[in-house]
Design an enzyme around this catalytic site. Structure first.
Site: not given
Ligand code: NAI
Ligand code: MG
Length: 501
Positions: A183, A258, A292, A391
Protein backbone atom coordinates in the site's frame (compact mmCIF):
# COMPACT_ATOMS: atom_id res chain seq x y z
CA UNK A 1 -2.47 -0.83 -19.51
CA UNK A 2 0.90 0.62 -18.71
CA UNK A 3 1.35 3.81 -16.76
CA UNK A 4 2.51 6.52 -19.13
CA UNK A 5 4.38 9.66 -18.16
CA UNK A 6 4.25 12.86 -20.19
CA UNK A 7 7.44 14.50 -18.95
CA UNK A 8 6.87 17.90 -20.54
CA UNK A 9 3.25 18.22 -19.43
CA UNK A 10 4.20 16.75 -16.03
CA UNK A 11 1.22 14.42 -16.09
CA UNK A 12 0.72 10.65 -16.09
CA UNK A 13 -2.06 8.39 -17.32
CA UNK A 14 -3.36 4.89 -16.68
CA UNK A 15 -2.55 4.66 -12.97
CA UNK A 16 -4.17 1.36 -12.03
CA UNK A 17 -3.82 -1.03 -9.12
CA UNK A 18 -2.02 -4.32 -9.61
CA UNK A 19 -3.89 -7.29 -8.16
CA UNK A 20 -3.28 -10.94 -9.04
CA UNK A 21 -1.21 -9.90 -12.06
CA UNK A 22 -3.98 -7.71 -13.54
CA UNK A 23 -4.44 -3.97 -13.82
CA UNK A 24 -7.60 -2.74 -12.22
CA UNK A 25 -9.54 0.31 -11.07
CA UNK A 26 -10.84 0.46 -7.52
CA UNK A 27 -13.88 -1.80 -7.06
CA UNK A 28 -15.97 1.18 -6.02
CA UNK A 29 -14.74 3.15 -9.04
CA UNK A 30 -13.34 5.99 -6.92
CA UNK A 31 -10.10 7.85 -7.59
CA UNK A 32 -8.07 10.59 -5.92
CA UNK A 33 -5.51 13.03 -7.36
CA UNK A 34 -1.77 12.80 -6.81
CA UNK A 35 -0.03 16.14 -7.16
CA UNK A 36 3.33 17.58 -8.17
CA UNK A 37 4.59 19.21 -4.97
CA UNK A 38 6.66 21.68 -7.03
CA UNK A 39 3.48 23.27 -8.38
CA UNK A 40 0.51 21.81 -6.52
CA UNK A 41 -0.92 20.67 -9.87
CA UNK A 42 -2.49 17.26 -10.40
CA UNK A 43 -0.30 14.66 -12.14
CA UNK A 44 -2.80 11.82 -12.34
CA UNK A 45 -5.91 10.28 -10.84
CA UNK A 46 -5.12 7.18 -8.79
CA UNK A 47 -7.57 4.40 -7.79
CA UNK A 48 -8.94 4.89 -4.29
CA UNK A 49 -8.82 1.33 -3.03
CA UNK A 50 -10.83 0.28 0.01
CA UNK A 51 -11.26 -2.87 2.10
CA UNK A 52 -12.87 -4.80 -0.77
CA UNK A 53 -9.82 -4.17 -2.97
CA UNK A 54 -7.54 -5.14 -0.07
CA UNK A 55 -9.53 -8.38 0.30
CA UNK A 56 -8.93 -9.19 -3.38
CA UNK A 57 -5.21 -8.44 -3.18
CA UNK A 58 -4.71 -10.46 0.00
CA UNK A 59 -6.68 -13.35 -1.51
CA UNK A 60 -4.46 -13.25 -4.62
CA UNK A 61 -1.32 -13.22 -2.45
CA UNK A 62 -2.65 -16.02 -0.25
CA UNK A 63 -3.51 -18.20 -3.21
CA UNK A 64 0.12 -18.05 -4.37
CA UNK A 65 1.78 -18.21 -0.94
CA UNK A 66 2.45 -21.97 -0.79
CA UNK A 67 3.57 -22.25 -4.41
CA UNK A 68 5.97 -19.34 -3.90
CA UNK A 69 7.26 -20.74 -0.60
CA UNK A 70 8.23 -23.97 -2.36
CA UNK A 71 9.63 -22.31 -5.49
CA UNK A 72 13.37 -22.99 -5.42
CA UNK A 73 15.27 -20.19 -3.71
CA UNK A 74 17.58 -20.03 -6.70
CA UNK A 75 14.58 -19.32 -8.94
CA UNK A 76 13.29 -16.59 -6.61
CA UNK A 77 16.76 -15.04 -6.61
CA UNK A 78 16.93 -15.21 -10.40
CA UNK A 79 13.63 -13.35 -10.71
CA UNK A 80 14.86 -10.62 -8.36
CA UNK A 81 17.99 -10.23 -10.49
CA UNK A 82 15.86 -10.03 -13.63
CA UNK A 83 13.81 -7.34 -11.87
CA UNK A 84 17.01 -5.43 -11.07
CA UNK A 85 17.85 -5.47 -14.78
CA UNK A 86 14.35 -4.15 -15.62
CA UNK A 87 14.76 -1.33 -13.10
CA UNK A 88 18.06 -0.38 -14.72
CA UNK A 89 16.50 -0.45 -18.21
CA UNK A 90 13.63 1.77 -17.02
CA UNK A 91 15.63 3.95 -14.63
CA UNK A 92 15.02 7.20 -16.45
CA UNK A 93 11.22 6.90 -16.45
CA UNK A 94 11.14 5.63 -12.86
CA UNK A 95 13.29 8.55 -11.71
CA UNK A 96 11.12 11.10 -13.52
CA UNK A 97 7.95 9.64 -12.02
CA UNK A 98 9.53 9.61 -8.56
CA UNK A 99 10.77 13.20 -8.90
CA UNK A 100 7.42 14.42 -10.16
CA UNK A 101 5.30 12.67 -7.56
CA UNK A 102 7.52 13.02 -4.47
CA UNK A 103 9.40 16.31 -4.96
CA UNK A 104 12.87 14.77 -4.94
CA UNK A 105 14.95 16.90 -7.30
CA UNK A 106 15.62 14.97 -10.49
CA UNK A 107 19.34 14.29 -9.95
CA UNK A 108 18.59 12.86 -6.50
CA UNK A 109 15.71 10.75 -7.84
CA UNK A 110 18.10 9.38 -10.48
CA UNK A 111 20.63 8.50 -7.77
CA UNK A 112 17.94 6.79 -5.70
CA UNK A 113 16.54 4.76 -8.60
CA UNK A 114 20.08 3.94 -9.72
CA UNK A 115 20.69 2.36 -6.31
CA UNK A 116 17.58 0.13 -6.31
CA UNK A 117 19.36 -2.81 -8.02
CA UNK A 118 21.79 -2.94 -5.06
CA UNK A 119 18.88 -3.85 -2.78
CA UNK A 120 17.40 -6.35 -5.22
CA UNK A 121 20.77 -8.00 -5.71
CA UNK A 122 21.68 -8.08 -2.00
CA UNK A 123 18.43 -9.81 -1.07
CA UNK A 124 18.50 -12.08 -4.13
CA UNK A 125 21.86 -13.29 -2.79
CA UNK A 126 20.35 -14.03 0.61
CA UNK A 127 17.61 -16.26 -0.80
CA UNK A 128 19.74 -19.43 -0.77
CA UNK A 129 22.15 -18.48 2.03
CA UNK A 130 20.06 -18.08 5.14
CA UNK A 131 18.51 -21.00 6.94
CA UNK A 132 17.97 -22.68 10.26
CA UNK A 133 20.49 -24.35 12.57
CA UNK A 134 21.15 -27.76 14.05
CA UNK A 135 20.85 -28.06 17.81
CA UNK A 136 22.70 -30.41 20.18
CA UNK A 137 20.07 -32.16 22.34
CA UNK A 138 20.50 -35.03 24.86
CA UNK A 139 20.02 -38.58 23.58
CA UNK A 140 20.30 -40.13 20.14
CA UNK A 141 18.29 -37.46 18.42
CA UNK A 142 18.64 -34.98 15.65
CA UNK A 143 17.18 -31.55 16.19
CA UNK A 144 17.15 -28.69 13.70
CA UNK A 145 15.22 -25.65 12.61
CA UNK A 146 13.85 -24.43 9.31
CA UNK A 147 13.39 -20.75 8.55
CA UNK A 148 10.07 -20.56 6.77
CA UNK A 149 8.35 -17.59 5.14
CA UNK A 150 5.43 -15.98 6.98
CA UNK A 151 3.05 -16.19 4.01
CA UNK A 152 1.29 -12.97 3.00
CA UNK A 153 3.21 -9.86 4.03
CA UNK A 154 1.87 -6.29 3.98
CA UNK A 155 4.09 -3.34 3.15
CA UNK A 156 2.73 0.08 4.10
CA UNK A 157 4.99 2.68 2.54
CA UNK A 158 5.54 6.39 3.27
CA UNK A 159 5.95 9.17 0.72
CA UNK A 160 9.50 10.33 1.46
CA UNK A 161 11.47 7.56 -0.32
CA UNK A 162 8.61 5.74 -2.05
CA UNK A 163 10.45 3.26 -4.25
CA UNK A 164 13.45 2.65 -2.01
CA UNK A 165 11.32 1.91 1.04
CA UNK A 166 9.07 -0.40 -0.99
CA UNK A 167 12.07 -2.31 -2.31
CA UNK A 168 13.94 -2.52 0.99
CA UNK A 169 11.09 -4.56 2.48
CA UNK A 170 9.61 -6.36 -0.55
CA UNK A 171 13.00 -7.60 -1.80
CA UNK A 172 13.77 -9.63 1.36
CA UNK A 173 10.13 -10.70 1.68
CA UNK A 174 10.09 -12.10 -1.86
CA UNK A 175 13.59 -13.55 -1.65
CA UNK A 176 12.63 -15.52 1.45
CA UNK A 177 9.43 -16.90 -0.07
CA UNK A 178 6.67 -14.51 1.07
CA UNK A 179 4.05 -12.95 -1.13
CA UNK A 180 3.48 -9.18 -0.90
CA UNK A 181 0.66 -6.68 -0.80
CA UNK A 182 1.94 -3.11 -1.01
CA UNK A 183 0.00 0.00 0.00
CA UNK A 184 1.94 3.04 -1.22
CA UNK A 185 1.41 6.42 0.44
CA UNK A 186 -1.49 8.32 -1.11
CA UNK A 187 0.88 11.17 -2.03
CA UNK A 188 3.24 8.94 -4.04
CA UNK A 189 1.64 5.92 -5.68
CA UNK A 190 3.14 6.22 -9.15
CA UNK A 191 6.60 4.66 -8.79
CA UNK A 192 5.08 1.62 -7.04
CA UNK A 193 2.69 1.10 -9.98
CA UNK A 194 5.49 1.44 -12.53
CA UNK A 195 7.56 -0.98 -10.46
CA UNK A 196 4.67 -3.47 -10.53
CA UNK A 197 4.84 -3.44 -14.33
CA UNK A 198 8.50 -4.39 -14.11
CA UNK A 199 7.72 -7.17 -11.62
CA UNK A 200 5.33 -8.62 -14.19
CA UNK A 201 7.79 -8.19 -17.06
CA UNK A 202 10.52 -9.86 -15.01
CA UNK A 203 8.33 -12.97 -14.87
CA UNK A 204 7.16 -13.19 -11.26
CA UNK A 205 4.04 -15.37 -11.06
CA UNK A 206 0.77 -13.42 -10.87
CA UNK A 207 -0.35 -12.82 -7.29
CA UNK A 208 3.11 -12.91 -5.72
CA UNK A 209 3.34 -9.10 -5.73
CA UNK A 210 0.30 -6.82 -5.52
CA UNK A 211 -0.24 -3.08 -5.13
CA UNK A 212 -3.39 -1.51 -3.69
CA UNK A 213 -3.46 2.29 -3.85
CA UNK A 214 -5.58 4.40 -1.52
CA UNK A 215 -5.76 6.33 1.71
CA UNK A 216 -4.22 5.15 4.95
CA UNK A 217 -7.42 5.09 6.97
CA UNK A 218 -9.17 3.06 4.24
CA UNK A 219 -6.82 0.79 2.30
CA UNK A 220 -3.93 0.94 4.82
CA UNK A 221 -5.98 0.13 7.91
CA UNK A 222 -7.88 -2.64 6.06
CA UNK A 223 -4.59 -4.23 5.04
CA UNK A 224 -3.10 -4.07 8.55
CA UNK A 225 -6.31 -5.53 9.97
CA UNK A 226 -6.63 -8.36 7.44
CA UNK A 227 -6.56 -11.73 9.24
CA UNK A 228 -4.65 -13.40 6.38
CA UNK A 229 -1.76 -10.95 6.61
CA UNK A 230 0.98 -12.61 8.65
CA UNK A 231 3.58 -9.84 8.72
CA UNK A 232 3.41 -6.07 8.38
CA UNK A 233 6.31 -3.78 7.57
CA UNK A 234 5.60 -0.11 8.08
CA UNK A 235 7.66 3.06 7.79
CA UNK A 236 6.04 6.34 8.78
CA UNK A 237 4.83 8.32 11.76
CA UNK A 238 5.00 6.95 15.28
CA UNK A 239 1.29 7.65 15.69
CA UNK A 240 0.27 5.56 12.67
CA UNK A 241 2.81 2.89 13.65
CA UNK A 242 1.05 2.48 16.99
CA UNK A 243 -2.32 2.13 15.25
CA UNK A 244 -0.92 -0.51 12.90
CA UNK A 245 0.61 -2.44 15.80
CA UNK A 246 -2.80 -2.49 17.51
CA UNK A 247 -4.53 -3.73 14.34
CA UNK A 248 -1.81 -6.37 13.94
CA UNK A 249 -2.29 -7.53 17.54
CA UNK A 250 -5.90 -8.49 16.82
CA UNK A 251 -4.74 -11.22 14.46
CA UNK A 252 -1.25 -11.72 15.95
CA UNK A 253 0.68 -10.55 12.89
CA UNK A 254 4.38 -9.84 13.19
CA UNK A 255 5.27 -6.14 12.84
CA UNK A 256 8.38 -4.26 11.82
CA UNK A 257 8.07 -0.55 12.46
CA UNK A 258 10.47 2.18 11.36
CA UNK A 259 9.02 5.33 12.90
CA UNK A 260 9.76 8.92 13.83
CA UNK A 261 12.95 10.50 15.02
CA UNK A 262 14.50 13.63 16.44
CA UNK A 263 18.08 12.80 15.69
CA UNK A 264 21.15 14.63 16.97
CA UNK A 265 24.11 15.81 14.94
CA UNK A 266 26.88 16.31 17.51
CA UNK A 267 29.85 18.59 16.84
CA UNK A 268 32.80 17.82 19.13
CA UNK A 269 35.31 20.59 19.94
CA UNK A 270 38.01 19.08 17.70
CA UNK A 271 35.77 18.63 14.64
CA UNK A 272 36.76 20.06 11.27
CA UNK A 273 34.12 22.79 11.20
CA UNK A 274 33.78 23.04 7.43
CA UNK A 275 33.08 19.32 7.21
CA UNK A 276 30.83 19.46 10.25
CA UNK A 277 28.74 22.21 8.65
CA UNK A 278 28.44 20.18 5.44
CA UNK A 279 27.25 17.07 7.27
CA UNK A 280 24.89 19.09 9.47
CA UNK A 281 23.35 20.72 6.39
CA UNK A 282 22.93 17.35 4.67
CA UNK A 283 21.39 16.14 7.89
CA UNK A 284 18.49 18.57 8.02
CA UNK A 285 18.13 19.69 4.38
CA UNK A 286 18.25 16.33 2.56
CA UNK A 287 14.84 15.99 0.92
CA UNK A 288 13.85 19.20 2.73
CA UNK A 289 14.23 17.44 6.07
CA UNK A 290 11.63 14.78 5.23
CA UNK A 291 13.91 11.97 6.30
CA UNK A 292 13.38 9.65 9.26
CA UNK A 293 17.04 10.02 10.34
CA UNK A 294 17.14 13.80 9.73
CA UNK A 295 19.66 15.45 12.05
CA UNK A 296 17.40 18.18 13.31
CA UNK A 297 19.06 18.82 16.68
CA UNK A 298 22.53 20.29 16.31
CA UNK A 299 24.51 19.76 19.52
CA UNK A 300 27.55 22.03 19.07
CA UNK A 301 30.31 22.16 21.69
CA UNK A 302 30.37 25.56 23.42
CA UNK A 303 34.02 26.19 22.39
CA UNK A 304 33.16 26.14 18.69
CA UNK A 305 29.52 27.21 18.61
CA UNK A 306 30.04 30.78 17.36
CA UNK A 307 32.49 29.71 14.67
CA UNK A 308 30.16 26.88 13.61
CA UNK A 309 27.14 29.18 13.36
CA UNK A 310 29.05 31.69 11.21
CA UNK A 311 30.04 28.93 8.78
CA UNK A 312 26.52 27.47 8.86
CA UNK A 313 25.01 30.80 7.81
CA UNK A 314 27.41 31.11 4.89
CA UNK A 315 26.63 27.56 3.75
CA UNK A 316 22.85 27.99 4.01
CA UNK A 317 23.07 31.20 1.94
CA UNK A 318 24.38 29.06 -0.94
CA UNK A 319 21.62 26.44 -0.84
CA UNK A 320 19.59 26.43 -4.03
CA UNK A 321 15.95 25.70 -3.27
CA UNK A 322 13.50 25.35 -6.14
CA UNK A 323 11.77 23.25 -8.77
CA UNK A 324 13.14 19.73 -8.78
CA UNK A 325 13.43 19.70 -12.56
CA UNK A 326 15.53 22.91 -12.73
CA UNK A 327 19.29 22.55 -13.14
CA UNK A 328 21.28 22.93 -9.95
CA UNK A 329 18.41 22.53 -7.49
CA UNK A 330 19.69 21.14 -4.18
CA UNK A 331 16.46 21.16 -2.22
CA UNK A 332 12.92 20.76 -3.51
CA UNK A 333 9.51 21.27 -1.92
CA UNK A 334 7.72 19.51 0.92
CA UNK A 335 5.43 16.70 -0.16
CA UNK A 336 1.99 18.25 0.34
CA UNK A 337 -0.11 21.14 1.58
CA UNK A 338 -0.64 19.13 4.78
CA UNK A 339 3.11 18.85 5.37
CA UNK A 340 3.63 22.52 4.44
CA UNK A 341 0.99 23.57 6.99
CA UNK A 342 2.61 21.37 9.65
CA UNK A 343 6.12 22.71 9.08
CA UNK A 344 5.11 26.37 8.86
CA UNK A 345 3.07 25.97 12.03
CA UNK A 346 6.17 24.61 13.82
CA UNK A 347 8.16 27.60 12.56
CA UNK A 348 5.57 29.91 14.16
CA UNK A 349 5.72 27.86 17.38
CA UNK A 350 9.53 28.16 17.26
CA UNK A 351 9.38 31.93 16.96
CA UNK A 352 7.46 31.97 20.22
CA UNK A 353 9.77 29.66 22.19
CA UNK A 354 13.26 30.31 20.76
CA UNK A 355 15.29 32.72 18.61
CA UNK A 356 14.87 32.46 14.85
CA UNK A 357 18.52 32.45 13.74
CA UNK A 358 18.10 31.74 10.01
CA UNK A 359 15.33 31.56 7.39
CA UNK A 360 11.79 30.82 8.45
CA UNK A 361 10.31 32.05 5.22
CA UNK A 362 9.36 30.97 1.75
CA UNK A 363 12.35 30.89 -0.61
CA UNK A 364 12.27 33.63 -3.26
CA UNK A 365 11.37 32.67 -6.82
CA UNK A 366 9.56 29.42 -6.03
CA UNK A 367 6.22 28.49 -7.62
CA UNK A 368 3.30 29.94 -5.63
CA UNK A 369 1.45 26.63 -5.86
CA UNK A 370 4.42 24.55 -4.65
CA UNK A 371 5.03 23.57 -1.03
CA UNK A 372 8.40 25.29 -0.50
CA UNK A 373 9.94 26.17 2.85
CA UNK A 374 13.50 27.53 3.12
CA UNK A 375 16.25 26.28 5.45
CA UNK A 376 15.39 27.37 9.00
CA UNK A 377 17.52 27.36 12.16
CA UNK A 378 16.59 28.25 15.73
CA UNK A 379 18.96 29.08 18.60
CA UNK A 380 18.32 29.63 22.35
CA UNK A 381 16.14 26.53 22.34
CA UNK A 382 15.12 25.06 25.69
CA UNK A 383 15.39 21.23 25.87
CA UNK A 384 11.64 21.01 26.49
CA UNK A 385 10.68 23.29 23.57
CA UNK A 386 8.24 21.70 21.14
CA UNK A 387 10.58 22.36 18.20
CA UNK A 388 13.30 20.46 20.09
CA UNK A 389 11.21 17.44 21.06
CA UNK A 390 8.65 16.83 18.27
CA UNK A 391 9.33 15.51 14.79
CA UNK A 392 8.79 18.39 12.34
CA UNK A 393 9.80 16.67 9.07
CA UNK A 394 10.88 19.85 7.34
CA UNK A 395 14.14 21.80 6.80
CA UNK A 396 14.18 23.06 10.39
CA UNK A 397 16.95 22.56 12.95
CA UNK A 398 17.54 23.70 16.52
CA UNK A 399 21.01 24.46 17.90
CA UNK A 400 22.00 23.37 21.42
CA UNK A 401 25.29 24.00 23.19
CA UNK A 402 27.09 21.41 25.34
CA UNK A 403 30.28 21.16 27.37
CA UNK A 404 30.68 17.75 29.07
CA UNK A 405 30.02 14.24 27.76
CA UNK A 406 27.64 13.51 30.63
CA UNK A 407 25.60 16.59 29.83
CA UNK A 408 25.55 15.69 26.12
CA UNK A 409 24.50 12.08 26.69
CA UNK A 410 21.73 13.11 29.06
CA UNK A 411 20.40 15.69 26.60
CA UNK A 412 20.49 13.25 23.66
CA UNK A 413 18.79 10.50 25.64
CA UNK A 414 16.06 12.81 26.90
CA UNK A 415 13.73 11.91 24.01
CA UNK A 416 10.90 9.53 23.24
CA UNK A 417 12.79 8.79 20.01
CA UNK A 418 16.02 6.85 19.49
CA UNK A 419 16.57 6.40 15.79
CA UNK A 420 19.94 7.72 14.80
CA UNK A 421 22.87 10.05 15.58
CA UNK A 422 25.80 11.62 13.75
CA UNK A 423 28.99 12.34 15.72
CA UNK A 424 31.65 14.65 14.26
CA UNK A 425 35.14 14.99 15.73
CA UNK A 426 38.66 13.54 15.90
CA UNK A 427 39.14 12.06 19.38
CA UNK A 428 37.99 8.50 18.72
CA UNK A 429 37.81 7.66 22.42
CA UNK A 430 35.39 10.50 23.04
CA UNK A 431 33.37 9.65 19.92
CA UNK A 432 33.07 5.94 20.75
CA UNK A 433 32.32 6.57 24.40
CA UNK A 434 29.38 8.76 23.38
CA UNK A 435 28.34 6.27 20.68
CA UNK A 436 28.03 3.54 23.32
CA UNK A 437 26.04 5.66 25.75
CA UNK A 438 23.39 7.17 23.50
CA UNK A 439 20.08 5.32 23.09
CA UNK A 440 19.72 5.11 19.32
CA UNK A 441 19.57 2.38 16.67
CA UNK A 442 22.35 3.76 14.47
CA UNK A 443 25.39 5.99 14.88
CA UNK A 444 27.41 7.46 12.06
CA UNK A 445 30.82 8.90 12.91
CA UNK A 446 32.26 11.56 10.60
CA UNK A 447 29.77 10.75 7.87
CA UNK A 448 26.22 11.45 6.83
CA UNK A 449 23.71 8.64 6.58
CA UNK A 450 23.96 6.68 3.38
CA UNK A 451 21.34 3.99 3.33
CA UNK A 452 22.69 0.59 2.32
CA UNK A 453 21.08 -2.82 1.89
CA UNK A 454 23.68 -4.61 4.04
CA UNK A 455 23.51 -2.55 7.24
CA UNK A 456 20.64 -2.83 9.74
CA UNK A 457 18.45 0.23 10.07
CA UNK A 458 15.87 0.96 12.75
CA UNK A 459 15.23 2.58 16.07
CA UNK A 460 15.23 2.27 19.82
CA UNK A 461 12.35 3.54 21.97
CA UNK A 462 9.38 4.94 20.00
CA UNK A 463 11.43 5.07 16.81
CA UNK A 464 10.46 1.51 16.07
CA UNK A 465 10.86 -2.19 16.49
CA UNK A 466 12.73 -4.68 14.31
CA UNK A 467 15.30 -3.74 11.70
CA UNK A 468 15.04 -3.13 7.99
CA UNK A 469 17.98 -4.17 5.84
CA UNK A 470 21.04 -6.20 6.69
CA UNK A 471 20.97 -9.84 7.77
CA UNK A 472 18.80 -8.71 10.70
CA UNK A 473 15.87 -8.14 8.32
CA UNK A 474 15.68 -11.89 7.67
CA UNK A 475 13.72 -12.15 10.95
CA UNK A 476 10.97 -9.89 9.56
CA UNK A 477 10.12 -12.32 6.81
CA UNK A 478 10.71 -15.72 8.36
CA UNK A 479 9.43 -17.83 11.21
CA UNK A 480 11.10 -20.77 12.88
CA UNK A 481 9.98 -24.37 12.64
CA UNK A 482 11.73 -26.82 14.95
CA UNK A 483 11.99 -30.43 13.80
CA UNK A 484 13.23 -33.22 16.10
CA UNK A 485 13.93 -36.82 15.08
CA UNK A 486 14.45 -39.65 17.53
CA UNK A 487 17.03 -42.07 16.10
CA UNK A 488 16.50 -44.84 18.69
CA UNK A 489 13.67 -47.42 18.66
CA UNK A 490 10.77 -45.80 20.47
CA UNK A 491 10.67 -48.42 23.27
CA UNK A 492 14.37 -47.88 23.96
CA UNK A 493 14.03 -44.12 24.30
CA UNK A 494 14.11 -44.33 28.07
CA UNK A 495 14.91 -40.68 28.66
CA UNK A 496 11.18 -39.88 28.49
CA UNK A 497 11.07 -40.36 32.20
CA UNK A 498 13.79 -37.79 32.74
CA UNK A 499 12.21 -35.17 30.49
CA UNK A 500 10.31 -32.41 32.27
CA UNK A 501 7.03 -33.07 30.48
P1 NAI B 1 1.67 8.31 8.05
O1 NAI B 1 2.56 7.58 8.96
O2 NAI B 1 0.25 8.47 8.48
O3 NAI B 1 1.67 7.62 6.59
C1 NAI B 1 2.55 6.61 6.17
C2 NAI B 1 1.78 5.51 5.48
O4 NAI B 1 0.83 4.94 6.39
C3 NAI B 1 0.98 5.94 4.26
O5 NAI B 1 1.01 4.90 3.30
C4 NAI B 1 -0.43 6.07 4.81
O6 NAI B 1 -1.43 5.92 3.84
C5 NAI B 1 -0.46 4.93 5.80
N1 NAI B 1 -1.46 5.06 6.87
C6 NAI B 1 -1.92 6.21 7.44
N2 NAI B 1 -2.83 5.92 8.39
C7 NAI B 1 -2.95 4.57 8.43
C8 NAI B 1 -3.72 3.67 9.21
N3 NAI B 1 -4.57 4.10 10.14
N4 NAI B 1 -3.59 2.35 9.00
C9 NAI B 1 -2.71 1.88 8.07
N5 NAI B 1 -1.97 2.69 7.29
C10 NAI B 1 -2.08 4.02 7.47
O7 NAI B 1 2.36 9.71 7.77
P2 NAI B 1 1.79 11.07 7.14
O8 NAI B 1 0.46 11.41 7.71
O9 NAI B 1 1.87 10.98 5.69
O10 NAI B 1 2.88 12.09 7.69
C11 NAI B 1 2.79 12.60 9.01
C12 NAI B 1 4.12 12.62 9.69
O11 NAI B 1 4.65 11.31 9.76
C13 NAI B 1 5.20 13.41 8.99
O12 NAI B 1 5.10 14.78 9.23
C14 NAI B 1 6.43 12.81 9.62
O13 NAI B 1 6.64 13.40 10.88
C15 NAI B 1 6.06 11.35 9.81
N6 NAI B 1 6.61 10.49 8.73
C16 NAI B 1 7.72 9.75 9.00
C17 NAI B 1 8.32 8.98 8.01
C18 NAI B 1 9.56 8.20 8.26
O14 NAI B 1 10.33 7.95 7.34
N7 NAI B 1 9.80 7.71 9.47
C19 NAI B 1 7.78 8.95 6.65
C20 NAI B 1 6.56 9.72 6.48
C21 NAI B 1 6.02 10.46 7.50
MG1 MG C 1 2.45 13.31 -5.41
Amino acid sequence: MSLTLDSSARTAEHAQMFIGGSWTAAGAGQTFPTVDPNTGRTIAQVPRGDSSDVDKAVAAAKEKAVEWQFTDAIVRAGLLRELAAKVTENADELARLEALDSGHYLAKAQELVGAIPLWLDYFASLADKVGGRTIEVPGNKLSFTLLEPLGVTAHIIPWNYPLLILVRSCAPALALGNTCVVKPAEDTSLSALKFAELVKEAGFPDGVFNVVTGYGAEAGAALAAHPDVAGITFTGSTETGKQIAKLAADHVAQVTLELGGKSPTVVFPDADLDEAVEVAVQGFLSHAGQVCVAGTKLFVHADVKDAFLAKLTARLDETRVGDGFADGTQMGPLISQKQYDKVTEYIEIGKGEATLFYGGDRPAGTDEGGFFVGPTVFTDVAPSARIATEEIFGPVASVHGWTTEDELVEAVNDSIYGLFAVLLGKDITALLSTARRIQVGGVMINDWFGELPMTPHGGHKQSGTGRDEGLESVHNYTQVKHIAINLDPLRAATDWAGAPL
